[in-house]
Design a protein around this motif. Structure first.
Motif, mmCIF file in Angstrom:
data_model
loop_
_atom_site.group_PDB
_atom_site.id
_atom_site.type_symbol
_atom_site.label_atom_id
_atom_site.label_comp_id
_atom_site.label_asym_id
_atom_site.label_seq_id
_atom_site.Cartn_x
_atom_site.Cartn_y
_atom_site.Cartn_z
ATOM 1 N N ALA A 407 4.158 59.758 -5.487
ATOM 2 C CA ALA A 407 5.055 59.778 -4.343
ATOM 3 C C ALA A 407 5.756 61.131 -4.307
ATOM 4 N N ASP A 408 5.770 61.759 -3.135
ATOM 5 C CA ASP A 408 6.372 63.072 -2.965
ATOM 6 C C ASP A 408 7.497 63.016 -1.946
ATOM 7 N N ARG A 409 8.645 63.540 -2.353
ATOM 8 C CA ARG A 409 9.767 63.731 -1.443
ATOM 9 C C ARG A 409 9.847 65.229 -1.160
ATOM 10 N N TRP A 438 8.703 61.471 3.011
ATOM 11 C CA TRP A 438 8.068 60.880 1.830
ATOM 12 C C TRP A 438 6.574 60.734 2.120
ATOM 13 N N THR A 440 2.894 59.333 0.068
ATOM 14 C CA THR A 440 2.271 58.739 -1.110
ATOM 15 C C THR A 440 0.805 59.129 -1.158
#
Length: 684
Positions: A407-409, A438, A440
């Motif tokens: 998961a990337d913010r 966000w 994924t």
């Protein structure tokens, strides 16, 4: 409004870290091995200088590894030349790091090109080395003599720094004393007066070691302009580059080691016309803790400062038209990975990573009539990516399963473009809205060892890439074409599948075949607007399907390494971009192949030839300018004359193949012609 300089208040910190990070751990290295208590007895300390061991499912993906001998014995002595032997590897243009603009040195895999930004994640001892503003790789700073291995994993990644691995990962691992020896150095000169000098020394200190290295390359270069297009202002592709590195590794406990590294480099080039000078420079430092006990962990932190400048010369009046004076960029980040003890059949990876980027450009266009600056422009912004990842490898007899998620913010902030007239009046002052989100991504695969000589593998994955600050905010000119930036670009997203077969029919023989299908949604491309203008835009997708094959044979003193990549890649586009639908992405060949045959009659002797073929590709998105296919032959010879001293002979493009690297409306640039090298190598 005021915009902060990314280096303010941090230049001194960077210099201190880069200069002191490695030497500060030498006292640890010089101490004797730590011992267990008397009841447990002494425990051997093994310092590797690497990260944690590969997981059991590493072979589930399409992986190719290059050893130190392959890395250090290329005809050009450059990393990008070595990587060209890997099926699917590609730079934006066919030029190497002596005769291309640094900003064109993007690295990608799997025919997912189309612009100059890297779509592959390139790591040096776990640290991302891609320029954080432009997305190019500073190949001239990566000396082959410093490396022990290179591992290329094709396909999107979901592990640490996975947001940069949209087409795959290229992992460079530094060599240690066992591979380098006390000293590995060389000095060579070519038939045009170019020189290469490098030296790497490794010293064991107690249970640890320290490695210091330096390199310096320079030369008058060759004519990139065909003879019938040269004018009085034409110039050879002169170059000068240098780099220095220091790395130290030491134990802190029987299962804990610390690794500290520093790298500084500089590069200057002249391309096509007198005064068309570019420069790039950088400094980086990192600190890493690796624990190999029951609870394994890998903690890494780094800081990077890079800069770039470029002068564009008018192709009609041959005077300065644009001065991109500087592009200072600062990146900081790190990762944490934990592998808890979950049983002999499982390897669980849990972790997080962070990358922060801040950078801007400063440039001035010039009147080609008066020679005076007509404006002063600044543009830039900030980016961040915070990732969380998990992966589990499960061994079930001859079957290994793996699954991972990420998961990337991400944020894109503080974007701006500001222009002043020559008199200092503000003509444009634009700030762009902050964006965040966000995303994924997932990765899963299996490898099934059907028999000792046969393994089947399959994988599926997704991945993410943020547009670079360069794509968002920096226009550039390669006369007569201007390519505009686009602050509204969306992140790219990949979905991919692959299946492969690995055969080892006999000792020293390995064969690999992989079929893949990758779709890059919202791919960023340089889209033609008119005859002299392009703009970076998101197209619907780039869809690439193909086959990758490799073969390696080790039969006594003879070895053979071959690779082949065949891809069917096309742009999917609708609406205003409908003319691009079905077109092949710019600069992407359909076929690329490489074969190296080597003979090593005894220790430190080597005779090798490498044959490479790159198929036809197109300069632009509309397929109006074709770059012809090119086939080259390189050679390398190393002959010891006495203990520790060898004579080196190298030949690039021995058939003097005409390699077209750029063709814009008949304005052509050429790649490396036949080049002969001679010198010596010292190995102690």
């Amino acid at each position: 409004m005021q915009h902060r300089h990314p280096f303010e208040g941090r230049r001194a910190l960077l210099a201190i870290v880069a200069g002191l990070a490695a030497p500060c751990i030498v006292p640890f290295a010089a101490t004797p091995a730590l011992a267990e208590d008397a009841d447990a007895g002494a425990r051997t300390i093994v310092v590797t200088g690497t990260g944690l061991d590969d997981t059991p499912a590493t072979p589930a993906y399409d992986v190719e590894t290059l050893d130190r001998e392959t890395i250090t014995t290329s005809a050009s002595g450059r990393i990008e030349d070595t990587l060209s032997s890997v099926a699917g590897f590609q730079q934006y243009r066919r030029s190497d790091s002596r005769s291309s603009n640094p900003s064109a040195q993007g690295a990608t895999l799997r025919a997912l090109g189309g612009n100059a930004s890297s779509r592959a994640l390139v790591l040096l001892d776990g640290v991302p080395v891609t320029n954080p503003f432009f997305g190019y790789v500073p190949f001239s700073a990566l000396a082959p003599e410093r490396l022990g291995s290179i591992r290329v994993t094709r396909g999107g990644g979901a592990g640490a720094f996975g947001a940069g691995a949209i087409s795959g990962t290229i992992e460079l691992a530094s060599a240690g004393p066992d591979q380098i020896g006390t000293l590995d150095g060389s000095a060579l000169v070519n038939d045009r007066g170019g020189t290469q000098v490098s030296a790497t020394t490794a010293q064991k200190l107690g249970e640890g070691f320290i490695v210091a290295s330096g390199q310096w390359d320079r030369g008058p270069g060759f004519w990139t302009t065909p003879s019938d297009q040269r004018v009085d202002a034409s110039a050879r592709a002169a170059y000068e580059s240098w780099s220095a590195s220091l790395r130290a590794v030491a134990p802190l406990a029987p299962d804990l080691e610390i690794q500290a590294s520093g790298l500084v480099y500089g590069d200057q080039r002249t391309l096509r016309f007198k005064g068309a000078d570019s420069s790039s420079s950088g400094q980086q430092a990192s600190l890493r803790l690796v624990g190999r006990g029951d609870w394994q962990f890998d903690v890494l932190g780094y800081v990077q400062a890079q800069n770039f400048s470029n002068v564009t010369i008018s192709s009609t009046r041959y005077v300065k038209a644009l001065d991109q004076r500087k592009t200072p960029t600062l990146a900081t980040g790190g990762k944490f990975e934990l592998r808890p003890p979950v049983g002999n059949d499982h390897v669980l990876r849990l972790g997080s990573d962070l990358r922060l980027v801040s950078g801007h450009l400063v440039e001035s266009p010039y009147s080609t009539s008066t020679g005076l600056a007509t404006a002063f422009r600044r543009a830039g912004g900030d980016q961040s990516d915070l990732g969380f990842f998990a992966q589990d490898d499960w061994t079930l007899g001859t079957l290994v399963l793996t699954a991972g998620a990420r998961a990337d913010r991400w944020t894109i902030r503080n974007g701006f473009y500001r222009s002043l007239s020559a008199a200092g009046a503000v003509t444009q002052d634009t700030t762009y809205a902050n964006r965040d989100g966000w995303n994924t991504s997932f990765r899963g695969g299996l490898v099934w060892h059907l028999a000792p000589v046969v393994a089947l593998r399959a994988a599926a994955y997704s991945s993410l890439r943020l547009p670079t600050l360069n794509e968002l905010y920096r226009p550039y000119v390669v006369y007569p074409i201007t390519t505009n930036a686009n602050a509204a670009l969306k992140p790219e997203r990949l979905r991919g599948y692959e299946a492969g077969l690995e055969l080892t029919p006999a000792t020293g023989i390995s064969l690999s075949l992989t079929a893949f299908d990758n779709r890059l949604k919202d791919a960023i491309a340089n889209v033609t607007i008119d005859d002299t203008t392009r703009e970076r835009q998101n197209v619907d997708a780039i869809h690439a399907r193909g086959l990758e094959a490799s073969a390696a044979l080790r039969l006594g003193q003879i070895s053979f390494d071959g690779s082949l990549s065949w891809t069917h890649a096309e742009v999917e586009a609708t609406g205003d971009q409908a003319a691009l639908d079905g077109m092949r992405p710019a600069q992407v060949p359909k076929l690329a192949a490489s074969a190296t045959l080597a003979w090593t009659p005894r220790d430190r002797w080597r005779f090798a030839t490498t044959l490479r073929h790159v198929g036809r590709q197109f300069e632009d998105d509309l397929e109006t300018e074709a770059l012809p296919a090119a086939t080259t032959l390189d050679a390398y010879a190393q002959v010891p004359v006495f203990t520790g001293f060898s004579v080196i002979l190298r030949g690039e493009n021995l058939f003097d193949e005409r390699i077209v690297t750029r063709d814009q409306s008949g304005s052509i640039d050429l790649g490396t012609p036949r080049t002969l090298w001679a010198g010596f190598r010292v190995q102690i």
